[in-house]
Scaffold this motif. Structure first.
Motif: not given
Length: 264
Positions: A95-115, A139-145
């Motif tokens: 149950x990894x939620x966005x708030x669990x990975x938000x800080x790392x996600x904001x770096x722009x290192x990974x994203x799910x493309x819209x198309x 551990x945080x990078x694993x959760x983002x993945x």
């Protein structure tokens, strides 16, 4: 991409410990689900066996996928599911939620493309140059993945649910495209500990969900790490293709669906 709760327990398709006698076409999606008496009985057996599991029973979609991937054997699927649940528990990936990975996600290192790509696959895009060794705990990078992969699988399942006819559902894409942008990387971006995790997670805990991995514009400094990583992938190295930005744009996306990073 919606930033909400990930309702999936698992988006993997097979055991986290694959044997050496895997079937021939391991990279294709497994045989389609049919509501036969035998398949429904196997599904009910799994639900009963996992009802009291310490980590709970995965949802029906996950159970069906494991059954499909194990030739509809409840015994084999149970072993695979328990291995997956143990892997999730070890890496704290329930149950990894966005708030669990938000800080790392904001770096722009990974994203799910819209198309989707031309084959109808969701695309997870990794900007390797934005990942720095030691910037975040491993551990945080694993959760983002895991969050990225689970989000892509959730997109596939949502598309499947939107189709009305069984014939349409059978033609629906069930695999993910993983695009790794290697342009501009240096040695401080090549995180061996994280790569080792991904080498386990993608081919073993998300097998046949990842249909292809594209390494885009790999520089010369990536050659030595790749030669070290490639044997660890075993047969899954066949999923990997080195491409240029031009090849990515022409072969995998349309002018409208190409990720903005590659419109150069």
């Amino acid at each position: 991409m919606k930033h909400g709760s990930r309702g999936l327990f698992c988006s993997s398709t097979r055991s986290c410990h694959l044997s050496d006698h895997d079937r021939g076409n391991d990279f294709a999606a497994p045989e389609q689900w049919i509501d036969s008496a035998e398949n429904l009985q196997a599904l009910q057996q799994l639900q009963r066996r996992l009802a009291s599991h310490p980590h709970g029973c995965p949802d029906e979609a996950t159970l069906k996928w494991f059954l499909r991937d194990s030739d509809f054997s409840a015994d084999a699927a149970e072993v695979q599911l328990k291995a997956m649940l143990a892997w999730r528990a070890t890496n704290r990936l329930f149950d990894v939620r966005y708030e669990d990975v938000a800080e790392q996600h904001r770096t722009g290192k990974a994203y799910l493309h819209s198309y989707l790509d031309k084959a109808g696959r969701p695309a997870v895009v990794i900007r390797a140059r934005k990942h720095f060794i030691g910037q975040f705990p491993i551990a945080d990078s694993k959760r983002l993945s895991a969050y990225m992969l689970d989000s892509a699988v959730a997109m596939l399942q949502q598309q499947q649910q939107q189709l009305q006819q069984p014939q349409q559902q059978q033609q629906q894409q069930e695999q993910i495209l993983w695009v790794v942008d290697l342009q501009g990387i240096s040695m401080r971006n090549i995180d061996l500990a994280f790569v080792m995790f991904v080498l386990q997670a993608v081919p073993e805990c998300y097998p046949r969900r990842v249909g292809q991995v594209l390494l885009v514009d790999a520089p010369w400094i990536f050659k030595a790490p790749w030669e070290a990583f490639k044997p660890l992938l075993r047969k899954y190295a066949a999923l990997v293709r080195f491409v240029s930005r031009k090849e990515l744009a022409v072969e995998y996306f349309t002018a409208d669906s190409l990720p903005a990073d590659f419109r150069k």
